[in-house]
Design an enzyme around this catalytic site. Structure first.
Site, short mmCIF file in Angstrom:
data_model
loop_
_atom_site.label_atom_id
_atom_site.label_comp_id
_atom_site.label_asym_id
_atom_site.label_seq_id
_atom_site.Cartn_x
_atom_site.Cartn_y
_atom_site.Cartn_z
N HIS A 82 6.19 -10.33 -10.18
CA HIS A 82 5.29 -9.91 -9.10
C HIS A 82 4.49 -11.13 -8.61
O HIS A 82 4.10 -11.98 -9.40
CB HIS A 82 4.35 -8.81 -9.60
CG HIS A 82 3.58 -8.16 -8.50
ND1 HIS A 82 2.46 -8.74 -7.95
CD2 HIS A 82 3.79 -7.00 -7.82
CE1 HIS A 82 2.00 -7.95 -6.98
NE2 HIS A 82 2.79 -6.89 -6.89
N GLU A 103 8.59 -9.16 -1.57
CA GLU A 103 7.17 -8.84 -1.44
C GLU A 103 6.38 -10.14 -1.31
O GLU A 103 5.84 -10.66 -2.28
CB GLU A 103 6.69 -8.03 -2.65
CG GLU A 103 5.30 -7.49 -2.44
CD GLU A 103 4.82 -6.65 -3.62
OE1 GLU A 103 4.63 -5.45 -3.42
OE2 GLU A 103 4.63 -7.19 -4.70
N LYS A 114 -1.22 -1.31 -10.61
CA LYS A 114 -1.92 -2.56 -10.96
C LYS A 114 -2.93 -2.28 -12.09
O LYS A 114 -2.60 -1.52 -12.99
CB LYS A 114 -2.54 -3.18 -9.70
CG LYS A 114 -1.47 -3.36 -8.60
CD LYS A 114 -1.89 -4.26 -7.49
CE LYS A 114 -0.74 -4.41 -6.50
NZ LYS A 114 -1.02 -5.32 -5.40
N ASN A 153 2.99 0.87 -7.94
CA ASN A 153 2.39 -0.12 -8.83
C ASN A 153 0.87 0.11 -8.84
O ASN A 153 0.18 -0.24 -7.88
CB ASN A 153 2.74 -1.52 -8.32
CG ASN A 153 2.12 -2.62 -9.15
OD1 ASN A 153 1.52 -2.36 -10.20
ND2 ASN A 153 2.24 -3.84 -8.67
N SER A 166 1.58 -3.78 1.69
CA SER A 166 0.83 -2.94 2.64
C SER A 166 1.68 -1.81 3.25
O SER A 166 1.57 -1.50 4.43
CB SER A 166 0.23 -3.80 3.75
OG SER A 166 -0.62 -4.79 3.18
N GLU A 222 1.52 -11.47 -7.86
CA GLU A 222 0.23 -11.66 -8.54
C GLU A 222 0.42 -12.31 -9.91
O GLU A 222 -0.42 -13.08 -10.36
CB GLU A 222 -0.50 -10.32 -8.65
CG GLU A 222 -1.02 -9.88 -7.28
CD GLU A 222 -1.28 -8.40 -7.13
OE1 GLU A 222 -1.22 -7.65 -8.13
OE2 GLU A 222 -1.52 -7.98 -5.98
N GLY A 235 -1.97 -6.29 0.17
CA GLY A 235 -3.40 -5.98 0.30
C GLY A 235 -3.96 -6.23 1.69
O GLY A 235 -5.14 -6.51 1.85
P1 13P Z 1 -0.36 -3.11 -1.43
O1 13P Z 1 0.61 -1.99 -1.16
O2 13P Z 1 -1.71 -2.63 -1.86
O3 13P Z 1 -0.40 -4.11 -0.31
O4 13P Z 1 0.20 -3.88 -2.71
C1 13P Z 1 1.51 -4.26 -2.69
C2 13P Z 1 1.91 -4.65 -4.05
O5 13P Z 1 1.53 -5.70 -4.56
C3 13P Z 1 2.78 -3.73 -4.80
O6 13P Z 1 3.31 -4.34 -5.91
#
Ligand code: 13P
Length: 251
Positions: free
Chosen positions: A95, A165, A10, A8, A210, A97, A171
């Site tokens: 997700h 997740e 982002k 991802n 992470s 976020e 992060g």
């Molecule tokens: P990180 O791997 O940077 O922690 O992000 C995870 C994530 O949100 C993947 O969709």
């Protein structure tokens, strides 16, 4: 069975030129990783061109999000049909976020069903924002699964990929323990079977939050998952190579 890694990206990188460079490094890493099915989720605006330039078969493409309607007056949104036409075979739905930006379980329910109707594979994300002492996260994950699978035809339940997740692992420096993930994977499978029948046994479960080359091996061998949803380590060529290598070593 091959592991699944969903990269991802982002809202990165800033330019098409950088996206091509990152994709080229991703392609090379994927060629070496024989035991991994890699799914790249770039920003939608880069997807078509990356897909058109890619001649291999090891990488598939995903949208990071899409609207559940096939068209209409939804300024700024992208439809699943447009994603499908650009070459995406998968779509990340719900997700953490996006939930944080106001996406509801009801939106997610419609998106999962709409993706399946277009023969795209939904990658349904579930997970709590934070952990409290009294195990409320199980209740929340159950509600998220209930909504996500509500409109999925029983015959298609096994086509959904579920990613656990939780926001508190995204992060960060460290990931959650494989043991806790194992417990959650059993819970997710049992819940989907309870809600939607035996097809739930076929649901593939990923972990996200992470993930990198230092923790992926243990999570894969002890966490009862068949792969990962990866943020930072998917948009850094060296980290991606290390991650895929760790999966190869654990496979
Ligand atoms: P990180 O791997 O940077 O922690 O992000 C995870 C994530 O949100 C993947 O969709």
């Amino acid at each position: 069975m091959k592991s699944i890694v969903v990269g991802n990206w982002k809202m990165n990188p800033a330019t098409m030129r950088e996206a091509k460079t990152l994709f080229e490094a991703t392609r090379k890493a994927a060629e070496r990783a024989k035991n991994v099915n890699l799914i790249v989720a770039p920003p939608a605006i880069f997807l078509r061109e990356l897909k058109q330039r890619y001649k291999g078969s090891r990488i598939s493409f995903a949208l990071q999000n899409a609207h559940f309607e096939m068209g209409g007056a939804y300024t700024g949104e992208i439809s699943l049909a447009q994603g499908d036409d650009s070459g995406a075979s998968h779509v990340i739905i719900g997700h953490a976020e996006r939930r944080g930006m106001g996406e509801t379980d009801n939106d997610i329910r419609k998106k999962v069903a709409a993706a399946l109707a277009l023969k795209m594979t939904p990658i349904l994300c579930v997970g709590e924002k934070e952990r409290t002492q009294n195990a409320e996260h199980f209740k929340l994950v159950r509600e998220q699964l209930q909504a996500g699978f509500a409109d999925v035809p029983v015959s298609q339940v096994g086509r959904v990929i579920v990613t656990y997740e939780p926001l508190w692992t995204i992060g960060k420096e460290k990931t959650m323990s494989p043991r806790d993930m194992h417990e959650m994977a059993i819970f997710i499978r049992k819940t989907v079977v309870d809600l939607r029948g035996e097809g739930g046994m076929k649901v593939k479960i990923l972990y996200g939050g992470s993930v990198d080359g230092t923790n992926a091996g243990a999570m894969l061998t002890q966490g009862d998952v068949c792969g990962f949803l990866v943020g930072r380590a998917s948009s850094n060529a060296l980290q991606l190579s290390a991650l895929l290598q760790a999966i190869e070593n654990a496979s």
